[in-house]
Design a protein around this motif. Structure first.
Motif, short mmCIF file in Angstrom:
data_model
loop_
_atom_site.label_atom_id
_atom_site.label_comp_id
_atom_site.label_asym_id
_atom_site.label_seq_id
_atom_site.Cartn_x
_atom_site.Cartn_y
_atom_site.Cartn_z
N UNK A 184 0.88 -1.22 0.00
CA UNK A 184 -0.01 0.02 -0.06
C UNK A 184 1.08 1.25 -0.12
N UNK A 185 0.53 2.22 -1.04
CA UNK A 185 1.56 3.47 -1.15
C UNK A 185 0.42 4.55 -0.92
N UNK A 186 1.26 5.64 -0.68
CA UNK A 186 0.58 7.21 -0.68
C UNK A 186 0.95 7.72 -2.22
N UNK A 191 5.19 6.32 -1.35
CA UNK A 191 5.88 5.97 0.16
C UNK A 191 4.84 4.79 0.60
N UNK A 192 5.65 3.87 1.14
CA UNK A 192 4.63 2.43 1.81
C UNK A 192 3.75 3.08 2.83
N UNK A 193 2.60 2.73 3.30
CA UNK A 193 1.89 2.98 4.53
C UNK A 193 1.85 1.71 5.25
N UNK A 194 1.70 1.84 6.58
CA UNK A 194 1.65 0.76 7.43
C UNK A 194 0.45 -0.01 7.69
N UNK A 195 0.30 -1.40 8.25
CA UNK A 195 -0.91 -1.95 8.45
C UNK A 195 -1.78 -1.11 9.01
N UNK A 196 -3.14 -1.29 8.70
CA UNK A 196 -4.20 -0.60 9.44
C UNK A 196 -4.75 0.74 8.83
N UNK A 197 -3.55 1.33 8.25
CA UNK A 197 -4.15 2.50 7.10
C UNK A 197 -4.28 2.31 5.77
N UNK A 198 -5.32 3.47 5.29
CA UNK A 198 -5.64 3.03 3.91
C UNK A 198 -4.47 3.68 3.06
N UNK A 218 -3.07 -7.42 10.19
CA UNK A 218 -1.69 -7.91 10.75
C UNK A 218 -1.53 -9.15 10.28
N UNK A 219 -2.34 -9.93 9.80
CA UNK A 219 -2.29 -11.30 9.14
C UNK A 219 -2.02 -11.23 7.64
N UNK A 220 -1.62 -10.09 7.03
CA UNK A 220 -1.39 -9.76 5.56
C UNK A 220 -2.35 -9.93 4.72
N UNK A 221 -3.87 -9.92 5.29
CA UNK A 221 -5.08 -9.76 4.41
C UNK A 221 -5.21 -8.57 4.01
N UNK A 222 -5.66 -8.29 2.73
CA UNK A 222 -5.91 -7.09 2.11
C UNK A 222 -7.52 -6.97 2.03
N UNK A 223 -8.00 -5.57 2.21
CA UNK A 223 -9.45 -5.17 2.08
C UNK A 223 -9.64 -3.91 1.17
N UNK A 224 -10.45 -4.41 0.21
CA UNK A 224 -10.83 -3.25 -0.54
C UNK A 224 -11.50 -1.81 -0.16
N UNK A 225 -11.12 -0.91 0.18
CA UNK A 225 -11.97 0.28 0.57
C UNK A 225 -12.66 0.83 -0.06
#
Length: 500
Positions: free
Chosen positions: A340-342, A346-353, A393-400
Motif C-alpha cells: 500500500x502506497x501514498x 511511500x509505503x503505508x503501515x498496516x491498518x492505514x488506507x 496484521x495477518x497480511x489480508x487485504x481489504x478493498x476500501x
C-alpha cells in the motif's frame, strides 16, 4: 518458447475424448476443439496474418470464442478481445488503436463499423484488412477448407499474447499488453489456488472477453482438462439449472450474480451443493451479507480474490486451507508482491488506507502505444491499481474503494464501500450503491441508491434515520433514492457514474 495456446494443446494430448465445451445442445471434445482452433490458425496464416499481428475478437460465450481465441494464439498473433456491447464508433476505436489486421465478429453484434454494403470494407477502420463474420456461411465454408492440423507457432514468454482494454471510466480506453508468460502463469497460479480434481466442470457466465473469465476459467479450466459449460446470457434460473443438470463443480461470478442467485425464491430447491466444490468471486467487493446468504442457501463458501486487467488478473485470494476472512480479498498469490502506497509511492503501515500496488509475473508490459500512461502507472516493476485498500496484521487485504469513487464531504474522506456494507445489513435492503453528488457548501454530499427486498416498504426518512444511528455523523447519507434496478456493465458491475 512459450505460447498460451499450449494449454489447449497439452490437454488435447492428455484427454482427447473428454468433453471440453458445452453450450446448449452442442458438445465438443478436446480433439474437436483443438482441430477447430487449428483451422482458424490455418485460415489466418493463409490470409497473410503473421506472428505479432493483432487480431480482434467480438463474440459472446459460445464455442466460437475459445476456438478463435486459441486459433489466433496458435498463429502467433495477438488476441484483442472486445466487449460485445460496443457500438460502431467504439469498435472502430479499438480496431484503430490496436492496429488490428483482422477482426472476427459474431453475426449478432449490434453495430459494426462497416460500409453500407456490409462487407469487409470498413469505413471507420481502414487498416483492418480482413473481416470474418462468425456464424456466416462464408466463414464456415472457409474454415471447413482448412487443414485440421497446425503446429503452434513458437512465441517468446515476453511476446504479447492478449491486449485487454480497460473500461475507460476515467478517460479513453487503454490496451493493457499481457504477455504469454503473464497469462500462462496466471492460469497455472489458479490451478495452485483452486486445486484439481479428476474432472472439474466449470459454469462460465462471466463474459470471456473479460480478464476474469479468460484466466480463471477459460485458460485455467482448459489447461487442466476441465469441461467448460458456456452460458451466453446470465440469468439466475438458467445458471442454477445448468449447475444442477451438468453437475457443475466450479463457479465464478461477480457479486451481483451471487445477489441474483440468492434472490430467487426457490434457489435452495436446485440442490447444487452436492457437486459444487468451489465458488469464487471477483471484479468488485462482495458485501458480507451476500456471502452469508450464499453459504446458508447453497452450502458453499465463496472465496474472494482481487485483480485487474493489468494484472492478468489474479493478484490476491482467500487461499483454500487458510482462514477465509469475510470482506477480505485475501493474501497475495504465489509469486506476487502487494503493498500500500501514498501519492508519493511511500509505503503505508498496516491498518492505514493506501493505494494498492502490485509487482510480479502477472503485471502487464504496459499500455499499448502509451509510454507516458505506462510510466505514470508503473515504477520499478510496481503497478498502481487506483484502488484504495487496507492490510491487517495477518497480511489480508481489504478493498476500501476505488480512489476515484472516494467522496470528500466537508473535508472528510468517505468511502462508499464501507457505507454499502453497513446499509446491506438493513432487513429491507436488497442492494445499495453509494455515490457522491455535488453540494454547494460541503463539496460533495453522500447519496444512497437502494433496491429494496420484494414485499417490504421503506421510506427515505426511515433509512436515513437508521443510517444516522449506525454511522458517524459525517458519513451517513442525507439523500436516498429507491430504484427497481441499477445500470450495470456487461461484467455485472454497477455503473455508478450513471447514477445521479
Amino acid at each position: 518458447m512459450l505460447n498460451l495456446a499450449t494449454l489447449l494443446d497439452d490437454s488435447a494430448a492428455h484427454w482427447p475424448d473428454r468433453t471440453a465445451i458445452v453450450c446448449g445442445d452442442e458438445r465438443l471434445s478436446y480433439t474437436a476443439t483443438q482441430a477447430a482452433a487449428n483451422r482458424v490458425a490455418n485460415l489466418l496464416v493463409a490470409s497473410g496474418v503473421r506472428p505479432g499481428d493483432r487480431v480482434a475478437l467480438s463474440c459472446a460465450n459460445i464455442p466460437w470464442f475459445p476456438i478463435v481465441y486459441y486459433g489466433i494464439l496458435k498463429a502467433g498473433a495477438v488476441v484483442i478481445p472486445m466487449n460485445v456491447l460496443l457500438k460502431a464508433r467504439e469498435i472502430a476505436y479499438h480496431l484503430n488503436d490496436s492496429g488490428a489486421k483482422a477482426y472476427f465478429c459474431f453475426v449478432g453484434t449490434p453495430e459494426l463499423p462497416m460500409g453500407e454494403e456490409g462487407n469487409a470494407s470498413f469505413d471507420r477502420a481502414p487498416d483492418c484488412e480482413h473481416f470474418f463474420l462468425i456464424g456466416s456461411s462464408e466463414l464456415d465454408d472457409a474454415i471447413a477448407e482448412m487443414p485440421s492440423e497446425f503446429e503452434t507457432i513458437a512465441t517468446e514468454p515476453t511476446d504479447t499474447a492478449v491486449v485487454l482494454y480497460t473500461s475507460g471510466t476515467t478517460g479513453t480506453p487503454k490496451g493493457a499488453e499481457l504477455t504469454h508468460a503473464n497469462m500462462t502463469l496466471n492460469a497455472l497460479t489458479c490451478h495452485r489456488l483452486f486445486g484439481t480434481v479428476e474432472h472439474d466442470v466449470h459454469l462460465i457466465t462471466l463474459p470471456l472477453f473479460h480478464s476474469f473469465g479468460q484466466s480463471v476459467q477459460l485458460n485455467a479450466g482448459l489447461g487442466i482438462g476441465a469441461t467448460l459449460v458456456l452460458l451466453p446470457r446470465f440469468t439466475p434460473a438458467a445458471a442454477l439449472t445448468l449447475m444442477r443438470d451438468e453437475q457443475v463443480t466450479f463457479f465464478a461470478g461477480v457479486p451481483t450474480m451471487y445477489w441474483s442467485l440468492v434472490g430467487m425464491e426457490n434457489a435452495a430447491d436446485f440442490d447444487i451443493a452436492g457437486n459444487l466444490r468451489m465458488a469464487v468471486s471477483g471484479g468488485a467487493a462482495m458485501p458480507v451479507e451476500i456471502l452469508t446468504q450464499v453459504h446458508k442457501i447453497f452450502g458453499v463458501e465463496v472465496r474472494e480474490g482481487y485483480g485487474l486487467s493489468e494484472t492478468s488478473p489474479v493478484a490476491t485470494f482467500n487461499h483454500p486451507g487458510r482462514e477465509a476472512k469475510p470482506g477480505s480479498v485475501g493474501q497475495p498469490v504465489w509469486g506476487i508482491g502487494v503493498k500500500l502506497v501514498d501519492r508519493e509511492w511511500r509505503e503505508v503501515p498496516d491498518g492505514e488506507a493506501g493505494e494498492i500496488a502490485i509487482r510480479g509475473h502477472n503485471v502487464m508490459k504496459g499500455y499499448l502505444g502509451r509510454p507516458e500512461a505506462t510510466a505514470e502507472a508503473m515504477r520499478e516493476g510496481w503497478f498502481r491499481t487506483g484502488d484504495i485498500g487496507t492490510r491487517d496484521a495477518d497480511g489480508y487485504y481489504y478493498i476500501v474503494d476505488r480512489a476515484k469513487d472516494m467522496i470528500v464531504r466537508g473535508g472528510f474522506n468517505v468511502y462508499p464501500r464501507e457505507l454499502e456494507e453497513v446499509i446491506m445489513t438493513h432487513p429491507a435492503v436488497s442492494l445499495v450503491a453509494v455515490v457522491g453528488v455535488p453540494h454547494p457548501s460541503h463539496g460533495e454530499e453522500v447519496k444512497a441508491f437502494v433496491i429494496t427486498k420484494p414485499g417490504v416498504t421503506l421510506t427515505e426518512a426511515e433509512l436515513i434515520a437508521w443510517c444516522r444511528q449506525n454511522m458517524a455523523g459525517y458519513k451517513y447519507p442525507r439523500l436516498v433514492e429507491f430504484r427497481d434496478s441499477f445500470p450495470m456493465t456487461s461484467t455485472g458491475k454497477v455503473l455508478k457514474r450513471e447514477l445521479t
